[in-house]
Design an enzyme around this catalytic site. Sequence first.
Site, short mmCIF file in Angstrom:
data_model
loop_
_atom_site.label_atom_id
_atom_site.label_comp_id
_atom_site.label_asym_id
_atom_site.label_seq_id
_atom_site.Cartn_x
_atom_site.Cartn_y
_atom_site.Cartn_z
N CYS A 41 0.86 -1.18 0.00
CA CYS A 41 0.00 0.00 0.00
C CYS A 41 0.90 1.24 0.00
O CYS A 41 2.12 1.15 0.12
CB CYS A 41 -0.90 0.00 1.23
SG CYS A 41 0.01 0.10 2.80
N HIS A 70 5.69 -5.07 8.68
CA HIS A 70 5.72 -6.45 9.14
C HIS A 70 5.91 -7.42 7.97
O HIS A 70 4.96 -8.04 7.47
CB HIS A 70 4.43 -6.78 9.90
CG HIS A 70 4.41 -6.20 11.28
ND1 HIS A 70 3.25 -5.93 11.97
CD2 HIS A 70 5.42 -5.83 12.11
CE1 HIS A 70 3.55 -5.43 13.16
NE2 HIS A 70 4.86 -5.36 13.26
N HIS A 104 3.93 1.90 11.70
CA HIS A 104 2.81 1.63 12.62
C HIS A 104 2.54 2.78 13.57
O HIS A 104 1.48 2.82 14.20
CB HIS A 104 3.10 0.37 13.42
CG HIS A 104 3.54 -0.79 12.58
ND1 HIS A 104 4.87 -1.13 12.44
CD2 HIS A 104 2.84 -1.65 11.82
CE1 HIS A 104 4.96 -2.17 11.63
NE2 HIS A 104 3.76 -2.49 11.23
N CYS A 126 2.57 5.86 8.92
CA CYS A 126 1.63 6.01 7.81
C CYS A 126 0.72 7.21 8.08
O CYS A 126 0.19 7.36 9.18
CB CYS A 126 0.79 4.74 7.67
SG CYS A 126 -0.52 4.88 6.42
N GLU A 156 0.53 -0.56 16.28
CA GLU A 156 -0.33 0.57 15.94
C GLU A 156 -1.26 0.92 17.09
O GLU A 156 -1.49 2.10 17.39
CB GLU A 156 -1.15 0.26 14.68
CG GLU A 156 -2.01 1.43 14.24
CD GLU A 156 -2.90 1.12 13.06
OE1 GLU A 156 -4.00 1.70 13.00
OE2 GLU A 156 -2.50 0.30 12.20
N SER A 253 1.58 -9.76 10.70
CA SER A 253 0.95 -8.71 9.90
C SER A 253 -0.56 -8.79 10.09
O SER A 253 -1.21 -9.74 9.63
CB SER A 253 1.30 -8.89 8.42
OG SER A 253 0.46 -8.11 7.60
N SER A 254 -1.13 -7.79 10.74
CA SER A 254 -2.57 -7.79 11.02
C SER A 254 -3.39 -7.87 9.74
O SER A 254 -4.33 -8.67 9.64
CB SER A 254 -2.95 -6.53 11.81
OG SER A 254 -4.34 -6.45 12.00
#
Length: 342
Positions: A41, A70, A104, A126, A156, A253-254
């Site tokens: 992203c 991640h 994060h 981000c 995060e 990684s969520s």
Amino acid sequence: MSERPDSELTLAPSPEPSYGEPEAGTRPSLRVLLAAPRGFCAGVDRAIQIVELALAKYGAPVYVRHEIVHNRYVVDTLKAKGAIFVEDLEEVPDTGQPVIFSAHGVAKAVPAAAAKRNMFVLDATCPLVFKVHFEAERHHRESREIVLIGHAGHPEVDGTMGQLPAGAVHLVETVAQAQVFHPRDADKLAYVTQTTLSLDDTAAIVAVLKERFPTIRAPHKEDICYATTNRQNAVKRIAPDIDCLLVVGAPNSSNSLRLVEVGTRAGCARSRLIQRAEDIVWDELEGVRTLGITAGASAPEVLVDEVIAALKLRFDVTMEVVSTAEERIAFNIPRELRPPAA
């Protein structure tokens, strides 16, 4: 925010694959549905660029607090270029070299500690995470109690909760917790969310909060980021038509874990997370005629290519790209790293 560039990041090439010899005889046919969007992203793209540009401008080493994103492949690639990853600022020696905060986000105590040591900080948080921080701070200034929908222990979430004094933010992870949460004043309440959650799970929690507290303040704009939304929607599109889904991503990684959950709920019971092609359990692909592939927002496309190469050693592969959205977003890098104006 600007239009996302077409150029790829300069990650190191993957090693020559070694997945075992293909089986003798005619290879079985395999239809592969490649979900799009997938992979990097804009926030991840920006964070990696910050590390690479800092290395190019200031030389090695560059220190990074926590994994920049991640993904082990990304982290190892940046390590090879001279990045040193630490979990605490105390691990960073007194140096004029850059110290980078991960995508994060961090609690306010972290930049404060860096300032006390006169560290040269580059913040790769981000911008969409920053948005959540700003929302939480605004609600706090307006004397609202804040519910944060997210997962305990995720960096995060730690960063968002760390924007405000202890007790100002209450973490709610499940519908059950939303059903028993009791604010100090139901009329002075707001919620924010982690950016990488399951859309459906979050909607269920929000529905409970709104039913119990009709005046709860919602974000001005959805907190779950556009990339998480797009990747989950792409998986929902292909899940009913596939026998198995491979999600390329990291176990911490969520957003990658959520893609596995989304695939399972959307009709593909055989949804699996893999970090690389070497993690494919080939026995699980026995009898699979249509395979779906996607990647979490911190997984580089080179790892997807690696998976496809491994599949082609064992199957007669037919590829189809299933696209549900087009992403052309890019975020500006810090001023210190921008090229000088002409």
